[in-house]
Design an enzyme around this catalytic site. Structure first.
Site, mmCIF file in Angstrom:
data_model
loop_
_atom_site.group_PDB
_atom_site.id
_atom_site.type_symbol
_atom_site.label_atom_id
_atom_site.label_comp_id
_atom_site.label_asym_id
_atom_site.label_seq_id
_atom_site.Cartn_x
_atom_site.Cartn_y
_atom_site.Cartn_z
ATOM 1 N N CYS A 132 -27.611 -21.795 22.649
ATOM 2 C CA CYS A 132 -27.638 -20.352 22.913
ATOM 3 C C CYS A 132 -29.036 -19.894 23.337
ATOM 4 O O CYS A 132 -29.915 -19.686 22.496
ATOM 5 C CB CYS A 132 -27.188 -19.597 21.676
ATOM 6 S SG CYS A 132 -27.238 -17.811 21.883
ATOM 7 N N CYS A 135 -30.056 -16.492 22.025
ATOM 8 C CA CYS A 135 -30.526 -16.496 20.626
ATOM 9 C C CYS A 135 -31.926 -17.096 20.515
ATOM 10 O O CYS A 135 -32.765 -16.583 19.777
ATOM 11 C CB CYS A 135 -29.608 -17.337 19.741
ATOM 12 S SG CYS A 135 -27.867 -17.137 20.010
ATOM 13 N N ASP A 136 -32.168 -18.207 21.188
ATOM 14 C CA ASP A 136 -33.365 -19.002 20.897
ATOM 15 C C ASP A 136 -34.386 -19.059 22.027
ATOM 16 O O ASP A 136 -35.482 -19.606 21.845
ATOM 17 C CB ASP A 136 -32.933 -20.451 20.562
ATOM 18 C CG ASP A 136 -32.054 -20.485 19.310
ATOM 19 O OD1 ASP A 136 -32.267 -19.641 18.425
ATOM 20 O OD2 ASP A 136 -31.160 -21.343 19.232
#
Ligand code: NAP
Length: 309
Positions: A132, A135-136
């Site tokens: 992701c 997300c990261d």
């Protein structure tokens, strides 16, 4: 008989639990193999509204679970293996147990498809392997990263990562992207993205030090092997929706995602059965969109029950 059974404990399921519990429906939540869902595998969540300093995925899900439990949600650990939604009473079966419910909310999520390497497992999450970029990605400012895949997801992840990373190597097993033309054109035009065509990943380096240090690829045409130094490896080779146990009853598309029917995101071909989150959404796939759908499904279930009282 239960008023509502919710299957799955990701953002969608737990939000549905919170809303149905506050509506006094006394929901029963069935937790599957991965309590808390995909977010429990990400390190820091910085894009969930209301957390200005971010929150780690595990704590976010733990908070949501406590919030749902506070209003009377009951949890049970089991894996639903088959269902019968042909009658007024919805029947779900898992292990040696059978459940009966008036309404059901399915929020079983999707599992990212992985390469299947041991090093990938070891480095997943805090080690630098992720599925992701949203997300990261921000953790890789001014660092080199790789993305594996050739579809829309891989292109989207690669393009998103160019906002942070100094270089993004996109590794694809063929010499042509599967992605839509517009995404492919955008990807190929981006100067920060370097294509590695006809290449498969043979190893993610760094497992002994618990941090990605490179990705070794093999050119399937020439047999040449090389290691691309990098700090992050994003695997974007598709998702597998967790819908198999329900596919005899709830219609899915050709990729196995539940179909929205009857004019609503969360309604299905069976009255009183709703779907929410990544098991039906392959476009947005965010914690907040899953939570939103969980809320919608809960409200629909509550209305459906109220109309039949
Ligand atoms: P996808 O279209 O199935 O693409 C998966 C990619 O991963 C393919 O390029 C495939 O290679 C590669 N792949 C699969 N297994 C592999 C393996 N074991 N090793 C190496 N490579 C492997 O999946 P997706 O990109 O997640 O997209 C899923 C759906 O969501 C699609 O319908 C897509 O259009 C949609 N989507 C849309 C958007 C958007 O419109 N913004 C964004 C994301 C997703 P091959 O090409 O060789 O098969």
């Amino acid at each position: 008989m239960e008023n509502v059974i919710i299957v799955g404990t990701g953002c969608a399921g737990l939000t549905a639990a919170l809303y149905t519990a506050r509506a006094n429906l006394n929901p029963l939540v069935i937790e599957g193999k991965q309590p808390g869902g995909q977010l429990t595998t990400t390190s820091e969540v910085e894009n969930f509204p209301g957390w200005p300093d971010g929150i780690d995925g595990f704590s976010l899900m733990d908070n949501l679970r406590k919030q749902a439990a506070r209003f009377g949600t009951r949890f049970e650990n089991n894996l639903i293996e088959s269902v019968d939604f042909s009658g007024q009473t919805k029947i779900l079966a898992g292990g040696d147990k059978t459940y009966e419910a008036r309404t059901v909310i399915i929020s079983t999520g999707a599992s990212p498809r992985l390469l299947g390497l041991e090093s990938e497992q070891k480095l997943f999450g805090t080690g630098g392997v992720s599925t992701c970029a949203t997300c990261d990605g921000a953790f890789y400012r001014n660092m080199d990263v790789v993305v594996v895949g050739g579809g829309d997801s891989a292109c989207e992840e690669a393009l998103f990562l160019t906002r942070f990373a100094s270089k993004v190597s996109l590794i694809h097993r063929r010499d042509e992207l599967r992605a839509s033309k517009i995404m492919a054109d955008r990807t190929l035009a981006n100067k920060k993205i370097e294509m590695c065509w006809n290449s498969v990943v043979s190893e993610i380096e760094g497992a002994d030090d618990h941090a990605v240090s490179g990705v070794t690829i093999i050119n399937v045409k020439s047999g040449e092997e090389k290691t691309i130094p990098c700090k992050g490896a994003f695997i974007a080779i598709g998702h597998i929706p967790n819908t198999q146990a329900f596919s005899n009853a709830i219609r899915t598309d050709e990729n196995g995602y539940f179909l929205s029917e009857n004019g609503s995101h969360v309604k299905t071909n069976v009255e009183g059965v709703y779907v929410a989150g990544d098991c039906m959404d392959h476009v947005y796939r965010q914690a907040i969109t899953a939570a939103g759908m969980g809320c919608q499904a809960a409200i629909e279930a509550e209305r459906w029950l109220a109309e039949r009282e």
